[in-house]
Design a protein around this motif. Structure first.
Motif, PDB file in Angstrom:
ATOM      1  N   VAL A   1      21.444 -48.917 -60.094  1.00 44.66           N
ATOM      2  CA  VAL A   1      22.504 -49.744 -60.130  1.00 44.66           C
ATOM      3  C   VAL A   1      23.014 -50.142 -61.501  1.00 44.66           C
ATOM      4  CG1 VAL A   1      20.860 -51.012 -58.546  1.00 44.66           C
ATOM      5  CG2 VAL A   1      20.198 -51.142 -60.952  1.00 44.66           C
ATOM      6  N   ALA A   2      23.929 -50.923 -61.461  1.00 50.39           N
ATOM      7  CA  ALA A   2      24.495 -51.015 -63.007  1.00 50.39           C
ATOM      8  C   ALA A   2      23.630 -51.435 -64.118  1.00 50.39           C
ATOM      9  CB  ALA A   2      25.702 -52.537 -62.960  1.00 50.39           C
ATOM     10  N   GLU A   3      23.433 -50.697 -65.311  1.00 52.40           N
ATOM     11  CA  GLU A   3      22.659 -50.949 -66.421  1.00 52.40           C
ATOM     12  C   GLU A   3      23.060 -52.094 -67.294  1.00 52.40           C
ATOM     13  OE1 GLU A   3      19.794 -49.156 -66.479  1.00 52.40           O
ATOM     14  OE2 GLU A   3      19.054 -50.553 -67.886  1.00 52.40           O
ATOM     15  N   PRO A   4      22.399 -53.117 -67.398  1.00 54.64           N
ATOM     16  CA  PRO A   4      22.809 -54.300 -68.137  1.00 54.64           C
ATOM     17  C   PRO A   4      23.016 -54.170 -69.641  1.00 54.64           C
ATOM     18  CG  PRO A   4      20.367 -54.620 -67.454  1.00 54.64           C
ATOM     19  CD  PRO A   4      20.916 -53.336 -66.854  1.00 54.64           C
TER      20      PRO A   4
ATOM     21  N   GLU B   1      14.223 -60.824 -63.096  1.00 54.51           N
ATOM     22  CA  GLU B   1      13.123 -60.414 -63.755  1.00 54.51           C
ATOM     23  C   GLU B   1      13.187 -59.047 -64.475  1.00 54.51           C
ATOM     24  OE1 GLU B   1      11.286 -60.020 -59.370  1.00 54.51           O
ATOM     25  OE2 GLU B   1      10.102 -59.086 -60.761  1.00 54.51           O
ATOM     26  N   THR B   2      12.446 -58.913 -65.550  1.00 53.47           N
ATOM     27  CA  THR B   2      12.300 -57.659 -66.407  1.00 53.47           C
ATOM     28  C   THR B   2      10.932 -57.200 -66.749  1.00 53.47           C
ATOM     29  OG1 THR B   2      13.293 -56.840 -68.442  1.00 53.47           O
ATOM     30  CG2 THR B   2      12.608 -59.009 -68.413  1.00 53.47           C
ATOM     31  N   GLY B   3      10.909 -55.975 -67.304  1.00 51.87           N
ATOM     32  CA  GLY B   3       9.585 -55.603 -67.537  1.00 51.87           C
ATOM     33  C   GLY B   3       9.476 -54.022 -67.382  1.00 51.87           C
ATOM     34  N   LEU B   4       8.149 -53.774 -67.138  1.00 50.97           N
ATOM     35  CA  LEU B   4       7.664 -52.429 -66.888  1.00 50.97           C
ATOM     36  C   LEU B   4       6.865 -52.239 -65.750  1.00 50.97           C
ATOM     37  CD1 LEU B   4       6.639 -51.233 -70.527  1.00 50.97           C
ATOM     38  CD2 LEU B   4       8.875 -51.103 -69.500  1.00 50.97           C
TER      39      LEU B   4
ATOM     40  N   ALA C   1      11.503 -43.895 -70.544  1.00 49.08           N
ATOM     41  CA  ALA C   1      12.088 -44.243 -71.509  1.00 49.08           C
ATOM     42  C   ALA C   1      13.213 -45.459 -71.344  1.00 49.08           C
ATOM     43  CB  ALA C   1      12.464 -43.471 -72.687  1.00 49.08           C
ATOM     44  N   TRP C   2      14.106 -45.165 -70.248  1.00 48.84           N
ATOM     45  CA  TRP C   2      15.063 -45.980 -69.881  1.00 48.84           C
ATOM     46  C   TRP C   2      14.791 -47.514 -69.600  1.00 48.84           C
ATOM     47  CZ3 TRP C   2      14.998 -47.712 -64.856  1.00 48.84           C
ATOM     48  CH2 TRP C   2      13.946 -47.236 -64.050  1.00 48.84           C
TER      49      TRP C   2
ATOM     50  N   ARG D   1      15.729 -50.797 -71.176  1.00 47.24           N
ATOM     51  CA  ARG D   1      16.318 -52.077 -70.448  1.00 47.24           C
ATOM     52  C   ARG D   1      15.480 -53.210 -70.674  1.00 47.24           C
ATOM     53  NH1 ARG D   1      16.412 -51.200 -63.678  1.00 47.24           N
ATOM     54  NH2 ARG D   1      18.101 -49.933 -64.260  1.00 47.24           N
ATOM     55  N   PHE D   2      13.997 -53.212 -70.761  1.00 53.47           N
ATOM     56  CA  PHE D   2      13.122 -54.262 -70.868  1.00 53.47           C
ATOM     57  C   PHE D   2      13.482 -54.820 -72.476  1.00 53.47           C
ATOM     58  CE2 PHE D   2       8.514 -55.541 -71.768  1.00 53.47           C
ATOM     59  CZ  PHE D   2       9.010 -56.749 -71.658  1.00 53.47           C
ATOM     60  N   ARG D   3      13.802 -54.032 -73.513  1.00 57.27           N
ATOM     61  CA  ARG D   3      14.193 -54.358 -74.841  1.00 57.27           C
ATOM     62  C   ARG D   3      15.534 -55.292 -74.649  1.00 57.27           C
ATOM     63  NH1 ARG D   3      11.133 -52.119 -78.970  1.00 57.27           N
ATOM     64  NH2 ARG D   3       9.929 -50.639 -78.258  1.00 57.27           N
ATOM     65  N   VAL D   4      16.513 -54.634 -73.851  1.00 59.38           N
ATOM     66  CA  VAL D   4      17.966 -55.533 -73.576  1.00 59.38           C
ATOM     67  C   VAL D   4      17.507 -56.963 -73.304  1.00 59.38           C
ATOM     68  CG1 VAL D   4      20.013 -55.451 -72.467  1.00 59.38           C
ATOM     69  CG2 VAL D   4      18.988 -53.198 -73.626  1.00 59.38           C
TER      70      VAL D   4
END
Ligand SMILES: [Zn+2]
Ligand SMILES: [Zn+2]
Length: 271
Positions: free
Chosen positions: A69-72, A91-94, A108-109, A113-116
């Motif tokens: 999907v589109a990477e934000p 929602e975000t996280g791991l 790592a991706w 993504r979570f950091r963003v």
């Protein structure tokens, strides 16, 4: 009145019968819901739910499980977060549950993504809706590092240990319990729930998944969130009304949502 702090009403199985779901919510005294976004592609539909109904709000974010999907970017999130009725990042996280043969190194991706998302939360001042599965150490470490003590939010659909709950609370986060709390084999989770102070608890359905007992295995709906409240009340030795009141107040405080106008029946209770 109950609040469902996490549901996916944009998913087809719910979106296709939204009027029925809203009627069921009203009948069950579930007066508000937070519609959670899982991809940028889905965001317009999630946002339309929130702008089209005065008791729905929404988040913006890309779920850690969503690939292809589109990477934000930070700008993608910040721009959408500025729209009316967007009250959270996530929602975000791991999620290390479905590694599909990959090493943690190769995930790592997901951490990036979570950091963003955490940067977007800091840039906008909005709370994070955090999803973590088989990844609590990394989730907490990244929140500490990237959040600079300023990120806040909720660990949603909590299924982790008491130690993880304690660490999340220490970071200033809330803990949200779903229908899993009612499952027969969830005694460990019920023990965790006993320990989380009520003023840091939220309730949710995560519809269409994870319907509480006695609906386990069926399509979930926000109208079932009172079953989560009843279970939490039993664990706390509190009344269902107290849990409904506390979790609604926590929801309002965390997401900056105003208390609804006092209804006639509430006035009667006060009289
Ligand atoms: Zn989730
Ligand atoms: Zn969810």
């Amino acid at each position: 009145m109950f609040v469902d702090s996490h549901c996916h009403l944009s998913f087809p199985e719910l979106h296709d019968r939204i009027d029925r779901i809203r009627a069921d919510m009203a009948a069950a005294q579930v007066d508000r819901a937070l519609c959670i976004c899982t991809t940028l592609e889905e965001f317009p539909r999630v946002h339309a739910l929130a702008t089209g109904h005065d008791n729905f709000w929404c988040s913006v974010g890309v779920h850690p499980d969503n690939e292809g999907v589109a990477e934000p970017t930070l700008a993608d999130l910040v721009e959408r977060a500025a729209l009316p009725r967007v009250v959270a990042i996530g929602e975000t996280g791991l999620d290390y549950f479905r590694l599909n043969g990959r090493s943690l190194e190769q995930m790592a991706w997901q951490r990036e993504r979570f950091r963003v998302h955490i940067r977007a939360a800091l840039a906008t001042g909005l709370p994070l809706v955090v999803h973590t599965r088989n990844a609590s150490d990394d989730t907490l470490a990244i929140l500490r590092e990237e959040g600079q003590g300023r990120a806040r939010g909720v660990f949603h659909c909590f299924t982790e240990t008491a130690a993880v709950a304690e660490a999340a609370l220490e970071l200033g986060f809330h803990i949200s319990f779903s229908g899993i709390l009612t499952f027969r084999n969830a005694e460990d989770l019920r023990e965790v729930a006993r320990q989380v102070p009520l003023d840091r608890c939220l309730i949710e359905t995560d519809s269409p998944y994870l319907a509480p007992a006695p609906y386990r295995g069926k399509t979930n709906s926000p109208a079932y969130v009172p079953h989560v409240a009843a279970q939490l009340a039993a664990l706390k030795g509190a009344s269902v009304a107290e849990v409904a009141w506390a979790t609604s107040a926590n929801f309002e405080r965390l997401f900056g949502i105003p208390h609804p106008p006092t209804t006639e029946s509430e006035n009667e209770n006060l009289a």
